[in-house]
Design a protein around this motif. Structure first.
Motif, short mmCIF file in Angstrom:
data_model
loop_
_atom_site.label_atom_id
_atom_site.label_comp_id
_atom_site.label_asym_id
_atom_site.label_seq_id
_atom_site.Cartn_x
_atom_site.Cartn_y
_atom_site.Cartn_z
N ALA A 163 0.81 -1.22 0.00
CA ALA A 163 0.00 0.00 0.00
C ALA A 163 0.84 1.27 0.00
CB ALA A 163 -0.93 0.00 1.21
N SER A 164 2.07 1.20 0.51
CA SER A 164 2.91 2.40 0.52
C SER A 164 3.21 2.87 -0.90
CB SER A 164 4.22 2.12 1.27
OG SER A 164 4.96 1.10 0.63
N THR A 165 3.27 1.92 -1.85
CA THR A 165 3.49 2.29 -3.25
C THR A 165 2.33 3.12 -3.78
OG1 THR A 165 4.74 0.24 -3.60
CG2 THR A 165 3.96 1.38 -5.56
N ILE A 166 1.11 2.76 -3.38
CA ILE A 166 -0.07 3.52 -3.80
C ILE A 166 -0.01 4.92 -3.21
CG2 ILE A 166 -2.59 3.63 -3.74
CD1 ILE A 166 -2.61 0.58 -3.46
N LEU A 167 0.35 5.04 -1.94
CA LEU A 167 0.45 6.35 -1.29
C LEU A 167 1.48 7.23 -1.99
CD1 LEU A 167 0.34 5.34 2.50
CD2 LEU A 167 -1.47 6.44 1.18
N THR A 168 2.59 6.62 -2.42
CA THR A 168 3.65 7.37 -3.10
C THR A 168 3.23 7.77 -4.51
OG1 THR A 168 5.40 6.28 -1.83
CG2 THR A 168 6.03 7.30 -3.91
N ALA A 169 2.75 6.77 -5.26
CA ALA A 169 2.47 7.00 -6.68
C ALA A 169 1.32 7.98 -6.90
CB ALA A 169 2.16 5.66 -7.37
N GLU A 170 0.34 7.99 -5.98
CA GLU A 170 -0.86 8.80 -6.22
C GLU A 170 -0.99 9.99 -5.27
OE1 GLU A 170 -4.33 6.80 -7.48
OE2 GLU A 170 -3.40 4.83 -7.31
N ARG A 171 0.05 10.27 -4.53
CA ARG A 171 0.13 11.43 -3.63
C ARG A 171 -1.13 11.55 -2.77
NH1 ARG A 171 0.86 17.88 -4.68
NH2 ARG A 171 2.07 18.29 -2.81
N ALA A 172 -1.20 10.68 -1.80
CA ALA A 172 -2.40 10.58 -0.97
C ALA A 172 -2.55 11.76 -0.02
CB ALA A 172 -2.34 9.28 -0.16
N GLY A 173 -3.80 12.00 0.39
CA GLY A 173 -4.09 12.99 1.42
C GLY A 173 -4.16 12.34 2.79
N LEU A 174 -4.35 13.14 3.81
CA LEU A 174 -4.39 12.61 5.17
C LEU A 174 -5.55 11.63 5.36
CD1 LEU A 174 -3.51 15.65 7.46
CD2 LEU A 174 -2.23 13.52 7.18
N THR A 175 -6.70 11.92 4.73
CA THR A 175 -7.85 11.02 4.85
C THR A 175 -7.49 9.64 4.31
OG1 THR A 175 -9.37 12.88 4.59
CG2 THR A 175 -10.27 10.67 4.26
N ASN A 176 -6.82 9.62 3.15
CA ASN A 176 -6.39 8.35 2.56
C ASN A 176 -5.41 7.63 3.49
OD1 ASN A 176 -5.90 10.50 -0.17
ND2 ASN A 176 -7.75 9.29 0.11
N PRO B 86 3.65 13.05 13.72
CA PRO B 86 3.63 14.52 13.69
C PRO B 86 4.09 15.10 12.35
CG PRO B 86 4.57 13.75 15.76
CD PRO B 86 4.44 12.54 14.89
N THR B 87 5.09 14.46 11.73
CA THR B 87 5.58 14.94 10.43
C THR B 87 4.53 14.78 9.35
OG1 THR B 87 7.85 14.36 11.06
CG2 THR B 87 7.42 14.71 8.72
N ILE B 88 3.82 13.66 9.38
CA ILE B 88 2.76 13.42 8.40
C ILE B 88 1.65 14.45 8.54
CG2 ILE B 88 0.85 11.81 7.87
CD1 ILE B 88 2.91 9.56 8.35
N ARG B 89 1.27 14.75 9.78
CA ARG B 89 0.23 15.77 10.00
C ARG B 89 0.68 17.13 9.46
NH1 ARG B 89 -0.12 13.17 15.24
NH2 ARG B 89 -2.02 11.89 15.40
N ARG B 90 1.95 17.44 9.65
CA ARG B 90 2.47 18.74 9.18
C ARG B 90 2.53 18.79 7.66
NH1 ARG B 90 7.56 20.13 7.77
NH2 ARG B 90 8.44 18.25 8.70
N ILE B 91 3.05 17.74 7.04
CA ILE B 91 3.22 17.72 5.58
C ILE B 91 1.87 17.65 4.87
CG2 ILE B 91 4.13 16.40 3.61
CD1 ILE B 91 6.31 17.79 5.14
N GLY B 92 0.95 16.85 5.43
CA GLY B 92 -0.32 16.62 4.75
C GLY B 92 -1.44 17.54 5.16
#
Length: 419
Positions: free
Chosen positions: A60-73, A183-189
Motif C-alpha cells: 500500500a505504501s506504493t499507492i500512497l507514493t504513486a498517487e500522492r495521498a491525502g491525510l484522509t487516505n 507529527p511529520t505526516i500531519r504537518r506535511i499533509g
C-alpha cells in the motif's frame, strides 16, 4: 533537472543505506553477542512471519507514493493495515502449528509484533515520498536506525536475551512512530486532499479488494526469499540456518545502490501524466540501468572471491570463514537478483503487471522444487543454487516482456524517427 534528480538520489541513497545497515547491524549484534542457534531461531521466526506480513501490507505504501495521498487516505490505509495484521495473527498461529520450531512461539509472536510496528513506518514513508518529503524520510530512517541499534545492543549486551532484543526493536519503532513520523505526516499533509483516491478507496474493504493483487505478489516475493531458509532449518538444522541467513543478508550491499537508482530513474517511465520519454531515450536509460546493475554485481563477486574470508571475519567472526564458497555463490546469485529487480521495476514503469505475477509465481515453483531436491543432497550449496535458479527463472520470463515494451511492433519507423 539533473541537479534535483541527483539531490533526490543522494537523499534516498543515504536513507536506504542507513535503514539497510541498521538491519544488517542488528543481525551482526546477534552474531557477536549471541549464539548461532539463537540467530537461526530469529531467522526462522522471520521466515514464518514474512509472507503473512507482506501480504497484509498489500504494498500500500506504493499507492500512497504513486498517487500522492491525502491525510484522509493515509488514515484509511492505517486502519486497513491494522485490521489485516490483527487478523494475520490467527494465520500465523496456523502456519506455526505446521512449520514452527519447538519453543519459539513467543519469539515468533514478538518478531511479528515488530513487523507490526515497522508496517506503519512503511506507510509513513510512502506518504512522505509521495509529497517529495525526502529529507523527512531520511531523518526518520537515520534516527530509527540509531535508536534501534543502540537499544538492541544495550539489551543484548546486558541480558543476552533474544526476546529482550526483539522487544527493544519494538520499543524503538514505536517511539519513532509517535515522536516523529505521525507529527511529520500531519504537518506535511495538513490541508491536502486527494479526491480521486477518496472515491477510489472509500472503505477498507475496497482498498483490500483493489490492492489484493499487489499483496499476493508481495507474498510470493517473500516466499521466494524465505523458502530456502525454511528448507535449511528443517533439513539441516537451525544453527546452519543462522550461518546461511547471515551470509544471505550481505546481498543488501548491492541492493542499496540498485533500489536508490530505481527510485530516482523510474519516474521517467511513468505514463500516468503522459510525460513518458520517447522510446529511444527509454532504451538508452534501460541500457544504462542494466549496465550499472551488472557492474555493481560483478564488483561484489570479485570482492567476495579475493576479500571474502577477511570480510566474513570482520563483519561476523572467524567461524564464518568455512562458508567462504557459500558467500561467493551468494554474490553470484545477487547478480541475477539485481538484474531481476531492475527489470521488474522497468516493467512497472510500462504498466506491465500481469507478467510480473506470472514470473514470480513461476520462480516460486522452481524454488520449491530446487530446494526440495538440492538441499537434502548438497546442504547450503543446494540452497544457494536454488536461490540462483529462482532469480534466473524470473529473468527468463521477464525479458521478452521488457523487449516488447521497448520495441513494440505497432510503432512505425516514422514515429521512431520523430521521437
Amino acid at each position: 533537472m539533473k541537479t534535483a534528480r541527483l539531490s533526490r538520489f543522494n537523499l534516498i541513497f543515504i536513507a536506504d543505506t542507513a535503514y539497510s545497515l541498521h538491519q544488517w547491524m542488528i543481525l551482526t549484534l546477534l552474531i557477536k553477542w549471541s549464539t548461532p542457534l539463537n540467530i537461526g531461531y530469529f531467522n526462522y521466526s522471520l521466515a514464518i512471519t514474512a509472507p503473512i506480513v507482506m501480504f497484509c501490507w498489500l504494498n500500500a505504501s506504493t499507492i500512497l507514493t504513486a498517487e500522492r495521498a491525502g491525510l484522509t487516505n493515509f488514515w484509511l490505509f492505517i486502519k486497513t493495515r491494522f485490521s489485516l495484521l490483527s487478523a494475520g495473527v490467527f494465520v500465523l498461529l496456523g502456519v506455526y502449528y505446521f512449520f514452527g520450531e519447538a519453543d519459539i512461539l513467543l519469539l515468533t509472536l514478538l518478531v511479528y509484533l515488530n513487523k507490526y510496528m515497522e508496517s506503519f513506518a512503511d506507510l509513513a514513508y510512502g506518504f512522505l515520498q509521495g509529497h517529495t518529503a525526502f529529507k523527512e524520510v531520511a531523518v526518520s530512517k537515520i534516527f530509527r536506525s540509531l535508536l534501534n541499534v543502540s537499544g538492541a545492543a544495550l539489551v543484548l549486551f546486558t541480558t543476552h536475551s533474544i526476546h529482550g532484543f526483539v522487544l527493544a526493536l519494538i520499543a524503538g519503532n514505536l517511539i519513532m512512530l509517535l515522536a516523529y513520523d505521525l507529527p511529520t505526516i500531519r504537518r506535511i499533509g495538513r490541508g491536502f486532499d486527494n479526491q480521486a483516491l477518496d472515491l477510489r478507496y472509500r472503505s477498507g474493504k475496497e482498498l483490500f479488494l483493489k490492492a489484493m493483487p499487489l499483496g499476493f505478489v508481495a507474498l510470493l516475493i517473500a516466499l521466494n526469499a524465505n523458502i530456502p531458509r525454511l528448507f535449511v532449518g528443517h533439513a539441516i538444522g537451525t544453527e546452519e540456518l543462522g550461518y546461511y541467513a547471515s551470509i544471505a543478508y550481505l546481498l543488501v550491499l548491492g541492493s542499496l545502490f540498485i533500489h536508490s537508482l530505481i527510485a530516482v530513474l523510474l519516474p521517467n517511465f511513468s505514463s500516468e501524466t503522459g510525460e513518458r520519454q520517447s522510446l529511444p531515450e527509454l532504451r538508452k536509460l534501460t541500457r544504462s540501468m542494466l549496465l550499472m546493475t551488472n557492474v555493481v554485481g560483478i564488483l561484489l563477486i570479485v570482492g567476495a572471491i579475493f576479500f571474502g574470508k577477511w570480510g566474513l571475519t570482520i563483519f561476523y567472526n572467524a567461524s564464518f570463514v568455512q562458508y567462504h564458497l557459500i558467500f561467493v555463490l551468494m554474490m553470484v546469485a545477487s547478480l541475477f537478483f539485481y538484474n531481476s529487480t531492475v527489470i521488474q521495476a522497468l516493467l512497472t514503469g510500462f504498466q506491465q503487471f500481469r507478467i510480473q505475477t506470472i514470473s514470480i509465481f513461476g520462480s516460486v515453483v522452481v524454488n520449491l522444487i530446487a530446494c526440495s531436491l538440492l538441499i537434502p543432497l548438497y546442504g547450503l550449496y543446494g540452497a544457494t543454487i536454488a536461490y540462483t535458479l529462482c532469480a534466473v527463472t524470473q529473468i527468463v520470463l521477464l525479458l521478452p516482456a521488457l523487449y516488447r515494451s521497448l520495441y513494440p511492433r505497432d510503432v512505425t519507423l516514422v514515429v521512431e524517427q520523430s521521437s
